[in-house]
Design an enzyme around this catalytic site. Structure first.
Site, PDB file in Angstrom:
ATOM      1  N   LYS A  62     -44.141  53.070  10.987  1.00 42.90           N
ATOM      2  CA  LYS A  62     -43.777  51.659  11.176  1.00 42.90           C
ATOM      3  C   LYS A  62     -42.309  51.492  10.810  1.00 42.90           C
ATOM      4  O   LYS A  62     -41.867  52.003   9.768  1.00 42.90           O
ATOM      5  CB  LYS A  62     -44.679  50.816  10.260  1.00 42.90           C
ATOM      6  CG  LYS A  62     -44.531  49.316  10.384  1.00 42.90           C
ATOM      7  CD  LYS A  62     -45.484  48.614   9.399  1.00 42.90           C
ATOM      8  CE  LYS A  62     -45.521  47.128   9.541  1.00 42.90           C
ATOM      9  NZ  LYS A  62     -46.473  46.499   8.584  1.00 42.90           N
ATOM     10  N   SER A  78     -49.098  43.106  11.038  1.00 42.68           N
ATOM     11  CA  SER A  78     -47.791  43.458  11.553  1.00 42.68           C
ATOM     12  C   SER A  78     -47.649  44.924  11.970  1.00 42.68           C
ATOM     13  O   SER A  78     -46.722  45.265  12.693  1.00 42.68           O
ATOM     14  CB  SER A  78     -46.723  43.149  10.513  1.00 42.68           C
ATOM     15  OG  SER A  78     -46.907  43.933   9.356  1.00 42.68           O
ATOM     16  N   SER A  86     -52.019  43.693   7.167  1.00 42.14           N
ATOM     17  CA  SER A  86     -51.192  44.251   8.244  1.00 42.14           C
ATOM     18  C   SER A  86     -51.525  45.682   8.649  1.00 42.14           C
ATOM     19  O   SER A  86     -51.001  46.170   9.653  1.00 42.14           O
ATOM     20  CB  SER A  86     -49.716  44.173   7.877  1.00 42.14           C
ATOM     21  OG  SER A  86     -49.230  42.885   8.144  1.00 42.14           O
TER      22      SER A  86
END
Lengths: 105, 517
Positions: B94, B170, B194
């Protein structure tokens, strides 16, 4: 929806946050702040004793899992150019910024 | 090639270590697959609607770096050395972690030109274990969202099960990549859900470890008391494999815990018979936040059924199911989060000022203050601005007691709910709670984005674990009437990921779920 954050208070927060807002951003942001506050007010329904402690992080740090304090010793970063090279403007190893508002004494 | 892509990460590593597959051939097959499914990477100012049938997980694909890593793994094999437990396993990161020499953007214009000066500890550990990093994947800007649509890098990721839908967020790029076969593992972060929410939306496994279990060194900070790095994988076994590599004390992060790291893979072999798993009515009621009105309603029937079916299968395996477990403060998780996470975000985001790194306005400015205002105004998107403004309001001296102090007290009550049900001397003595992961399946792109309250309530079943610090895992168990994956969540005791993984493995084994790839 409440209007807890009116225009004056909103402008004050924007100034503190150091944002120059574009176009219709202000309208969106103020509306969403007030909507979120409606949700936040749900917290008022929770009965709290005056002595309910606060929790600043969930898992308690016991002696067992806490790291001992490390020695307070200066450690150089191996390649300072990797850090200084990221600054938008530099000169002779210094970071250059615009004029800082000040009063002549 | 598909046969190779369908192998699990632990099988890839075993084959590479045994010399049956080379890391380079695994990598090339993966890169070829990425080229066929991912489409253009996210970039600033690109068309959000471009290539709507592609996944768009990536911001930065680092193919040459990956080739060098794969070749190094293969060289070790030739030299008779063991490259490690992730030997030759391609993974993504990420883009909220810094990796030396690669763009580390946080999905924000304000960091679009930022190059990581060092490598985050969990990434470093995965690479040291023989893992091959493919690159950095897209996310909500600074992780602020539950759909990945707030990223400044367009197009944002799409759900591999239905590309008209969001992958969640996210860690949306992470979950989409793993589900689409673009790398076996992804390193995500979970501040309110997330990791678990996008994992549920994309039909993969997502594990939020205990706060402090995995180092945050090199993680671009959002909510420092809540942020938890963790694995996204296609199977529970692979999540266990990855957790074992990234977990443990790190001298660079004083909040990383010195708790011993057990052998998670070995824990999976243990029987689940006799474990106590709770069901709570407080997780079968949800708050619908449409149009700013907060309405309590029952969980959608399909999602409730997925949880009850899972409980029944666990019961058939000898797990003791405990019903009617009270978690009365669960519903205050989002309101408290609206306060706590915003205060921490505002504090962490003051550092972006156009001085030391990141975006500085190209406009002419009269002085430093104007430079701050223009750089932050142009560099941050709407969601960071919203979070910073709220954080400043609720922590201001005259409002702090009413908002911030109260939220932190409610956080205590949320924590106590978990302590009570996990207490080995208490009434419930649970090993884990079984809950739904999300109140809905993946929603259509554009359907929620913009309504910041509705979007935040996407995390209403996951956020309590972040307040309390306890670990949680989402496991895909079935699909709904639209063919979209549904996940269930297991929540466990502090630092007891081993029991969670053991139960998650049992849930996975009994579920009628077939991975996308």
């Amino acid at each position: 929806m409440s209007e807890e954050i009116g225009r004056t208070l909103f402008d004050h927060l924007v100034e503190l946050a150091a944002f120059e807002l574009g176009g219709d951003e202000a309208e969106y942001l103020r509306r969403e702040l007030n909507k979120q506050l409606d949700a936040i007010h749900e917290l008022e329904a929770v009965p709290l004793d005056a002595d309910t402690p606060i929790t600043s992080h969930g898992v308690p740090y016991t002696q067992e899992i806490s790291a001992p304090p490390r020695e307070d010793r200066w450690q150089p970063f191996p390649d300072t150019e990797k850090l200084m090279g990221q600054a938008p403007e530099t000169e002779d190893g210094y970071i250059v910024v615009p004029d800082i508002p000040h009063e002549e004494l | 090639m598909m046969e190779l892509l369908r192998m699990e990460a632990h099988e890839i590593a075993a084959a590479v270590r045994a010399g049956k597959l080379s890391a380079r051939e695994v990598l090339e097959a993966t890169l070829e697959h990425i080229a066929s499914v991912d489409g253009i990477p996210g970039s600033i100012g690109d068309d959000p609607e471009a290539e709507p049938d592609k996944i768009h997980a990536f911001i930065t694909l680092t193919a040459e770096r990956a080739r060098a890593q794969a070749d190094a793994v293969d060289a070790k094999i030739v030299a008779g050395e063991d490259p490690g437990p992730l030997a030759g396993v391609p993974f993504t990161v990420k883009d909220i972690f810094v990796v030396e020499g690669t763009p580390s953007t946080a999905g924000s214009r304000i960091l679009a030109n930022y190059i990581g000066p060092y490598t985050a500890t969990p990434v470093e550990r995965m690479e040291a274990a023989g893992g091959v990093m493919l690159g950095k994947v897209n996310l909500d800007e600074f992780t602020f969202g539950s759909s990945s649509e707030s990223s400044a890098f367009k197009p944002t990721p799409r759900n591999p099960w239905d590309t008209s839908r969001v992958p969640g967020g996210s860690s949306g790029g992470s979950a989409a990549a793993v589900a689409a076969g673009e790398g076996w593992l992804s390193l995500g972060t979970d501040t309110a859900g997330s990791i678990r929410q996008p994992a549920a939306f994309c039909g993969v496994v997502g594990l939020k470890p205990t706060y402090g279990r995995v180092s945050r060194y090199g993680l671009i900070a959002f909510g420092s008391s809540l942020d938890t790095p963790g694995p996204i994988a296609r199977s529970v076994r692979d999540a266990a494999l990855m957790l074992h590599v990234i977990a443990g004390r790190d001298p660079h992060d004083a909040t990383s815990a010195a708790a011993p790291v057990p052998e998670y893979l070995a824990a999976l072999e243990k029987d689940v018979r006799g474990l106590r798993v709770g069901l709570s009515p407080d997780y079968f009621r949800i708050v619908r936040a449409e149009g700013g009105e907060l309405v309590e309603e029952p969980l959608p029937a399909e999602i409730k059924q997925a949880v009850l079916d899972t409980a029944e299968r666990l019961a058939n395996m000898g797990v003791e199911i405990v019903e009617d477990v009270p978690m009365p403060h669960n519903r205050y998780g989002i309101p408290a989060y609206f306060v706590i996470a915003r205060v921490e975000a505002a504090s962490n985001l003051h550092r972006y000022d156009g001085v030391k790194y990141g975006y500085r306005t190209p406009d002419r400015v009269a002085d430093m203050r104007e430079m701050y205002r223009k750089s932050r105004g142009q560099g941050f998107g709407l969601q960071p601005k919203l979070r910073i403004l709220m954080g400043m309001y609720v922590s201001a001296a005259q409002y702090s007691e009413r908002y911030y102090q109260r939220a932190l007290q409610v956080r205590t009550l949320i924590r106590r709910d978990f302590e009570a049900v996990f207490d080995p001397e208490g009434k419930y003595r649970l090993d884990a709670l079984l809950t739904p992961t999300t109140p809905t399946a993946a929603f259509p792109m554009g359907a929620v984005y913009g309504d910041s309250v509705l979007m935040q309530y996407a995390d209403q079943l996951t956020v309590a674990a972040n307040h309390a610090g306890v670990p949680g895992i989402s496991v895909p168990v079935t699909t709904d009437a639209d063919g979209l994956p549904l996940g269930v969540q297991l929540l466990g005791r502090d630092f007891d990921e081993a029991t969670l993984l053991r139960l998650a493995r049992a849930v996975e084994e009994g579920a009628a779920f077939t991975a996308k790839v």
